[in-house]
Design an enzyme around this catalytic site. Structure first.
Site, mmCIF file in Angstrom:
data_model
loop_
_atom_site.group_PDB
_atom_site.id
_atom_site.type_symbol
_atom_site.label_atom_id
_atom_site.label_comp_id
_atom_site.label_asym_id
_atom_site.label_seq_id
_atom_site.Cartn_x
_atom_site.Cartn_y
_atom_site.Cartn_z
ATOM 1 N N HIS A 180 0.808 -1.218 0.000
ATOM 2 C CA HIS A 180 0.000 0.000 0.000
ATOM 3 C C HIS A 180 0.849 1.278 0.000
ATOM 4 O O HIS A 180 0.493 2.258 -0.635
ATOM 5 C CB HIS A 180 -0.965 0.002 1.198
ATOM 6 C CG HIS A 180 -0.263 -0.125 2.505
ATOM 7 N ND1 HIS A 180 0.222 -1.339 2.980
ATOM 8 C CD2 HIS A 180 0.062 0.795 3.440
ATOM 9 C CE1 HIS A 180 0.801 -1.144 4.146
ATOM 10 N NE2 HIS A 180 0.720 0.133 4.445
ATOM 11 N N HIS B 132 27.739 -3.873 -10.995
ATOM 12 C CA HIS B 132 28.560 -4.751 -10.163
ATOM 13 C C HIS B 132 27.818 -5.958 -9.615
ATOM 14 O O HIS B 132 28.448 -6.976 -9.317
ATOM 15 C CB HIS B 132 29.150 -3.968 -8.987
ATOM 16 C CG HIS B 132 30.169 -2.963 -9.406
ATOM 17 N ND1 HIS B 132 30.903 -2.241 -8.490
ATOM 18 C CD2 HIS B 132 30.586 -2.535 -10.631
ATOM 19 C CE1 HIS B 132 31.721 -1.423 -9.130
ATOM 20 N NE2 HIS B 132 31.536 -1.581 -10.434
ATOM 21 N N ARG C 38 35.130 -9.862 -12.849
ATOM 22 C CA ARG C 38 35.283 -10.228 -11.437
ATOM 23 C C ARG C 38 33.957 -10.198 -10.692
ATOM 24 O O ARG C 38 33.768 -10.906 -9.704
ATOM 25 C CB ARG C 38 36.300 -9.323 -10.758
ATOM 26 C CG ARG C 38 35.844 -7.889 -10.577
ATOM 27 C CD ARG C 38 36.963 -6.999 -10.013
ATOM 28 N NE ARG C 38 36.493 -5.702 -9.629
ATOM 29 C CZ ARG C 38 36.304 -4.677 -10.451
ATOM 30 N NH1 ARG C 38 36.541 -4.817 -11.735
ATOM 31 N NH2 ARG C 38 35.887 -3.507 -9.987
#
Length: 150
Positions: free
Chosen positions: A16, A105, A139
């Site tokens: 809500h 990332h 990475r």
């Protein structure tokens, strides 16, 4: 560049407290012809965020929608609920840079907005950044592969 996938709608869910912002985002998507699937809530009557977060999280896991946008008052409750889904990476963002980093990332697939703490204009700016930012991989891929508990 955009993370929207052809043929898939963007998932939307809120409680809500996030209902009004969700409706604004729906109008924004309609103005851009971006398809969406609204998992609810469908009014500003008091409700429980989990009732709408779980169907949205399941749809992300099944590849039925991508990405998704979720909102509740603080963003915390709906984010916590969504992140219980194995393949969901829901990121609570109240700033454009946080949205960029969540995508670049963390390959976040659900943007969570704190509806009671940001203006609609800022929410749209955050949303735009989230949708246009690609995942960098490298990475960062290795790191997100370590998120699920085995």
């Amino acid at each position: 560049m955009t993370i929207l996938k052809n043929g898939l709608a963007v998932g939307l869910c809120s409680d809500h407290a996030g209902y009004e912002l969700k409706e604004i985002i729906k109008g924004y998507f309609e103005s851009l012809d971006i398809p969406y699937h609204d998992f609810g809530t469908y009014s500003s009557e008091s409700c429980d965020y989990a009732d709408y977060a779980h169907p949205c999280g399941t749809a992300i896991e099944k590849g039925e929608v991508y990405p998704a946008i979720a909102m509740c008052g603080s963003g915390n409750g709906i984010a916590m609920t969504l992140n219980h889904h194995r393949d969901v990476r829901a990121a609570l963002c109240w700033d454009v840079e946080l949205a960029r980093l969540a995508r670049a990332h963390n390959d976040a697939n659900i943007l969570v907005l704190p509806a009671r703490f940001i203006a609609p204009e800022k929410a749209i700016a955050i949303l735009d950044e989230f949708l246009r930012t690609p995942f960098e991989g490298g990475r960062h891929q290795r790191r997100i592969e370590k998120i699920p508990v085995q």
